[in-house]
Each structure stands twice: as C-alpha cells, then as structure tokens.
Design an enzyme around this catalytic site. Structure first.
Site, short mmCIF file in Angstrom:
data_model
loop_
_atom_site.label_atom_id
_atom_site.label_comp_id
_atom_site.label_asym_id
_atom_site.label_seq_id
_atom_site.Cartn_x
_atom_site.Cartn_y
_atom_site.Cartn_z
N LYS A 183 0.85 -1.19 0.00
CA LYS A 183 0.00 0.00 0.00
C LYS A 183 0.88 1.24 0.00
O LYS A 183 1.49 1.59 1.00
CB LYS A 183 -0.92 0.07 1.22
CG LYS A 183 -2.01 1.12 0.97
CD LYS A 183 -2.53 1.81 2.20
CE LYS A 183 -1.77 3.02 2.63
NZ LYS A 183 -1.91 4.22 1.78
N GLU A 258 10.60 1.66 9.67
CA GLU A 258 11.56 2.71 9.31
C GLU A 258 10.82 4.03 9.46
O GLU A 258 9.92 4.32 8.67
CB GLU A 258 12.02 2.54 7.86
CG GLU A 258 12.74 1.23 7.55
CD GLU A 258 14.13 1.15 8.13
OE1 GLU A 258 14.60 2.15 8.73
OE2 GLU A 258 14.75 0.08 8.01
N CYS A 292 13.50 11.46 5.45
CA CYS A 292 13.68 11.00 6.82
C CYS A 292 15.10 11.26 7.30
O CYS A 292 15.33 11.54 8.46
CB CYS A 292 13.35 9.51 6.91
SG CYS A 292 14.32 8.51 5.77
N GLU A 391 9.78 16.53 13.97
CA GLU A 391 10.16 16.42 12.57
C GLU A 391 9.28 17.35 11.73
O GLU A 391 8.07 17.22 11.74
CB GLU A 391 9.99 14.97 12.10
CG GLU A 391 10.50 14.73 10.70
CD GLU A 391 10.29 13.30 10.22
OE1 GLU A 391 9.24 12.71 10.55
OE2 GLU A 391 11.17 12.77 9.54
P1 NDP Z 1 2.62 8.47 7.33
O1 NDP Z 1 3.00 7.75 8.55
O2 NDP Z 1 1.55 9.46 7.39
O3 NDP Z 1 2.21 7.45 6.17
C1 NDP Z 1 3.04 6.38 5.77
C2 NDP Z 1 2.17 5.36 5.09
O4 NDP Z 1 1.29 4.80 6.06
C3 NDP Z 1 1.28 5.92 3.98
O5 NDP Z 1 1.09 4.94 2.99
C4 NDP Z 1 -0.02 6.16 4.73
O6 NDP Z 1 -1.12 6.22 3.86
C5 NDP Z 1 -0.05 4.95 5.63
N1 NDP Z 1 -0.90 5.07 6.80
C6 NDP Z 1 -1.34 6.20 7.42
N2 NDP Z 1 -2.10 5.89 8.49
C7 NDP Z 1 -2.15 4.53 8.55
C8 NDP Z 1 -2.76 3.59 9.43
N3 NDP Z 1 -3.48 4.01 10.48
N4 NDP Z 1 -2.58 2.28 9.21
C9 NDP Z 1 -1.82 1.85 8.18
N5 NDP Z 1 -1.23 2.69 7.29
C10 NDP Z 1 -1.38 4.02 7.49
O7 NDP Z 1 3.97 9.08 6.80
P2 NDP Z 1 4.15 9.98 5.56
O8 NDP Z 1 3.56 9.35 4.35
O9 NDP Z 1 3.72 11.35 5.94
O10 NDP Z 1 5.73 9.92 5.35
C11 NDP Z 1 6.57 10.76 6.01
C12 NDP Z 1 7.20 10.07 7.19
O11 NDP Z 1 7.90 8.91 6.76
C13 NDP Z 1 8.22 10.95 7.85
O12 NDP Z 1 8.08 10.88 9.24
C14 NDP Z 1 9.53 10.33 7.41
O13 NDP Z 1 10.59 10.61 8.27
C15 NDP Z 1 9.19 8.88 7.34
N6 NDP Z 1 10.14 8.17 6.48
C16 NDP Z 1 11.04 7.30 7.05
C17 NDP Z 1 12.02 6.67 6.29
C18 NDP Z 1 13.03 5.76 6.91
O14 NDP Z 1 13.65 4.99 6.18
N7 NDP Z 1 13.24 5.79 8.21
C19 NDP Z 1 12.09 6.90 4.84
C20 NDP Z 1 11.11 7.82 4.35
C21 NDP Z 1 10.15 8.41 5.16
P3 NDP Z 1 -1.65 7.66 3.33
O15 NDP Z 1 -0.47 8.49 3.00
O16 NDP Z 1 -2.42 7.27 2.14
O17 NDP Z 1 -2.46 8.22 4.44
#
Ligand code: NDP
Length: 498
Positions: A183, A258, A292, A391
């Site tokens: 997803k 991650e 990130c 962040e």
């Molecule tokens: P989110 O946590 O908002 O979303 C990540 C994914 O989870 C999306 O596909 C989102 O869907 C989905 N999601 C949201 N809520 C739920 C839920 N309740 N249950 C299951 N899935 C859910 O993060 P962002 O998309 O805003 O990404 C940014 C974040 O990711 C930052 O904090 C960044 O630091 C981190 N990140 C970490 C990395 C690492 O390697 N450590 C690499 C890249 C990013 P949808 O967007 O459709 O709501």
C-alpha cells in the site's frame, strides 16, 4: 489501469490483485494531484476492507500453493533480474510519473529510479547466497538449520520517495520467497502502480505482488489488521508506525519500522567549510526537504558560526525553486497542500518560540500555483524548542551554535529520534567520538547521504525498529527452522511395554 506509453498518467489507479487490475468502480474515489500545479492528474479508486481482504487472500494463495516460495532460487533470481532490466528500460517513464505526482526534481528522481533497479538485483543476490547452519557435535545426530520465507507481508510506504522506498520493501520481501500486499501513499500512487504492472510483465507469478491504494485510515488500517498477514514492514511517520506496530503485535505479527528523524549535522571548527556548506545545504534541501534522513538540525561550532551561518542563509535564499521537471530546479513543490500548511505552521511556531528567521519562511507564489515554499533557515536559541524536537519534513533548516564537541554530541543525542548524524571535521578524533557517542543508526562523516545498500539502515529510538540490509532483511523476511535426524536409530525408552 490504462497503460501510458509515455509519462502520461493513467486516468484512474486502482488495485492490482492476483496479477490483474481490479477494473471495478465502486466505493470512494480520490483525486491524485500534480503538486507543481495543484491540479488533478488522475483518480484513485480506494480499496475498501473487502478489496484489501481479496488482495491478502490472493497473496496467501500465492504463498501457500503457488510456485514462488518453492521456485529454484536461480529461476526466482532470473525473474528479479528481468524485473530490474524492465524497470531500467522504463526508467524515463517512471521518473516522469514520479516527478509529476511527487514533485521531486527530475535530476534527483533519476537517482531514486536507479536505486529501485539496484534494489531488485541486490536482493536477488542476497537471497541466492542465503546460508543455513549444521551441527554434528551431538553423537549420532545431524541437525541443520534452514531459512524459509515467512509468508505474506503487508508493505506500507510513504509519499516522499515512492519508487525508491516501495521497491526496497517489495524487493527485500519477495526475493526470499514471500508474497505481499503493497500500500503506497494515497498522495503518490502513480509511478508505484506502473512499477507493479511492469514487474508482472517479467514472469512474476500472479499474487506475489498485490497493490492496494487508498487512505491510510481506511486501506492501510484494513491491511495491517488482516488476519492473513504474517508480517508488516512499514516506512512512514513515527506516530503511524506506533499504531501499525500495536495492531501487528495484537496478533503476534513481527513488524519492521523505518520511521522519522530529526538528525543533527555537526559542522566542527576544523571542517573543510566549503564542502561542509555544500553538504549541509544538500542534507536539508534535497528531495524538497522531505526526507527521513535530512540533516535538519545544523549545529555549528561558535568560532566559525557567524561566517558559516551567514553564508548558509545567503545560499538558501539563492536556491532555485520551481518546476520539478526543469533541469535547473533545485527545490520543487511540497507534496500536498495540507503538508505545505503544516510545514509553514512550523515556521510560525519556530518564530513564536524565539527563533530568528534567516532566509525564506513563506509560501513561494513566484513559482506558480503549486505547493511551493521558500527554502527556509532559522537560528534557534535552544534545542528544547518544538522546532528542534519535532520532525518538520520540509525545506526548513534549524541552525544552532555550540562550543565544544561534547556539547554538539549532547545536542545530537537530545532528541527522541536517532536515524542518522552527519559530522564535518578533519579530525579523526572528532570522527571517532561522534561515531562512538551519537545514538543513531547511521553516521555520515564528511559526506551527505551515502546510502550503502550492503550495510544496515534504520533508526535508534523513535526512528524505528529493525534494519534494512542484507542480513537484517533476511532475518525479518525469513523464519528459522531446525531439523534433526539420527545417524543411527537412537535407543528409545520403551514406555508402557511392561
Ligand atoms: P505516514 O505515517 O503518514 O504514512 C506512511 C504510510 O502509512 C502511507 O502509505 C499512509 O497512507 C499509511 N498510513 C497512514 N495511516 C495509517 C494507518 N493508520 N494504518 C496503516 N497505514 C497508514 O507518513 P508519511 O507518508 O507522511 O511519510 C513521512 C514520514 O515517513 C516521515 O516521518 C519520514 O521521516 C518517514 N520516512 C522514514 C524513512 C526511513 O527509512 N526511516 C524513509 C522515508 C520516510 P496515506 O499516505 O495514504 O495516508
């Protein structure tokens, strides 16, 4: 999905289940926007819990009865290499879709597309060199230990680097013989959908990689609470990761997380200041600041602070913001409207908390109606501010001044996150001190963002649990099995014979 022959986006993105697009129109539809224009470019058909269930059933069948987990590793490897080649042949198209949907500058996306192809070949090699163990010490017995695929994975990826991060999850999962349901973020489904389609043109058996699209609160939650899932690998924000892990833990499913970061970039007084300046700007502003691993807290030693900070601010003001398709663009739009508002809200908060605005700080209308923001630099009086602890995930650098290296290390560690830490210094002693003392998963010395695929990557503290990497991915995506046989029939106590 209508297949674009060029970078034209499909009219509609839907689920891809059991090797085919679902092709149904029901339930909720979302608009997919181009962040450079704020205009819709496609529609997204959200997968509801019933459709997610279908995807999991397909992945389950492909795992329990399909050829993929049982396939000779050389054949599986051949398919992964064919996928690598096919994705490479479509690199231009995939890059264009990614730029269109995520707003990342084209030159940067090219590196991410290359990463996507490397992920496929790298994990094909890792899986083909997977080894077991054997034990012969017990007289009369041979025991061996094998690694077997763990099962069906829920893979959840974010919007900031959709191809690079989704391919990392998919490649590291399926190379070991697992099947999955992926997803991606609702904001950036376009390039990932095309990637999944291309994977299936290379002989990947149906049901090995399934794709569901939709909001995290609907599609994502339905996926992680599916009983047919054996593990969850999640890349995203820390708060979401916590919810995902709690849901997986309730059913005793392992999770790999991650998560976010608020990483320190230490500019020591003996650094090559030209390189440190270039590196600090790249560390925060590349990928439109949405990464990130950003060096978002720039800690500058007091003796060089005035000069370094004024030059950093000057260069920040000169960064070219604009159309991410243009080769001249250095920073493109943020990914979506509410994220832009959130990032601008943090700039306001930082100023209320006493930070000095050095550059930027506002929405950038000069680049058009898209979600553009001026690259921003702020000088913070204290590390305890929310602007230094939370962040922001945008093109916002927070600078701070320190006196001794010990103080810089303490500031780096004064965070609930621990993803990476950067150091710019000519001193081996400083490098060793930072490497030993900073609690972060990766330390980059005199370089920004060198992601070594062969090494583990992941976070301490709130930045995650587990690591991506050859050994750690093998451990997460496989189960260990111990088998024992006697070399000669062992004596058995004849219970109940008397
Ligand atoms: P989110 O946590 O908002 O979303 C990540 C994914 O989870 C999306 O596909 C989102 O869907 C989905 N999601 C949201 N809520 C739920 C839920 N309740 N249950 C299951 N899935 C859910 O993060 P962002 O998309 O805003 O990404 C940014 C974040 O990711 C930052 O904090 C960044 O630091 C981190 N990140 C970490 C990395 C690492 O390697 N450590 C690499 C890249 C990013 P949808 O967007 O459709 O709501």
């Amino acid at each position: 999905m209508t297949t674009p022959s060029t970078a034209a986006p499909p009219d509609k993105v839907e689920s891809f289940i059991g090797g085919a697009w679902v092709g149904e129109t029901r339930g909720h539809c979302l608009e997919v926007l181009n962040p450079a224009t704020a205009q819709p470019v496609a529609l997204l058909q959200e997968a509801d819990p019933a459709e997610v269930h279908r995807a999991v059933i397909n992945a389950r069948q492909a795992f329990d009865a399909g050829p993929w987990p049982r396939m000779d590793i050389n054949d599986r490897k051949d398919i992964l290499y064919r996928i690598r080649d096919r994705l490479r042949a479509h690199a231009g198209e995939l890059a264009d879709l990614e730029v269109l949907n995520a707003g990342i500058p084209h030159h940067h996306v090219q590196g991410q597309v290359l990463r996507m192809t490397r992920n496929c070949e790298f994990f094909a090699e890792v899986a083909s060199t997977l080894r077991g163990e054997s034990y012969t010490q017990s007289a009369g017995f041979l025991t061996w230990v094998t690694r077997e695929p763990r099962g069906v994975a829920a893979l959840i990826s974010p919007w900031n680097a959709p191809l690079a991060l989704s391919s990392m999850r998919v490649a590291s999962c399926i190379a070991f013989g697992n099947t999955c349901v992926l997803k991606p973020s609702e904001y950036t489904p376009l390039a990932v959908a095309r990637m999944v389609e291309l994977m299936h043109e290379c002989g990947l058996p149906p049901g090995v990689v399934n794709l569901v699209n939709g909001r995290g609160s609907i599609t994502g939650e339905a996926l992680v609470s599916e009983p047919g899932i054996d593990m969850v690998a999640f890349t995203g924000g820390t708060d979401t990761g916590r919810r995902v892990m709690a849901s997986a833990a309730a059913r005793l499913k392992p999770s790999l997380l991650e998560l976010g970061g608020k990483s320190a970039n230490i500019i020591h007084e003996d650094a090559d200041l030209e390189r440190a300046l270039d590196g600090a700007l790249l560390g925060i502003f590349s990928n439109n600041g949405q990464q990130c691993l950003a060096g978002s807290r720039i800690l500058v030693q007091r003796r060089i602070a005035e000069d370094f900070i004024s030059r950093f601010a000057e260069r920040t003001r000169r960064i070219r913001v604009g159309d991410p398709m243009s080769p001249d663009t250095e920073v493109g739009p943020l990914c979506f409207q509410s994220h832009l508002e959130r990032v601008l809200g943090y700039v306001d908060l930082a100023r209320q908390e006493g930070c000095e605005l050095l550059a930027g700080g506002a929405r950038d209308w000069s680049a058009g109606a898209g979600f553009y923001m001026q690259p921003t630099a702020l000088l913070a009086p204290s590390n305890s501010l929310r602007a230094c602890q939370e962040e922001i995930f945008g093109p916002v650098a927070i600078l701070q001044v320190y006196d001794s290296l010990q103080e810089a290390i303490a500031l780096a560690n004064d965070s609930r996150f621990g993803l990476v830490c950067y150091l710019w210094s000519a001193s081996l002693d400083a490098a060793m001190q930072v490497s030993r003392s900073v609690r972060a998963g990766t330390i980059w010395i005199n370089t920004p963002m060198m992601r070594e695929l062969r090494a583990p990557f992941g976070g301490y503290k709130d930045s995650g649990i587990g690591r991506d990497g050859p050994q750690s991915s093998a451990e997460f995506f496989t189960e260990l099995k111990t088998t024992t046989v006697p070399l000669d029939p062992p004596p058995l106590r004849p219970l109940g014979r008397h």
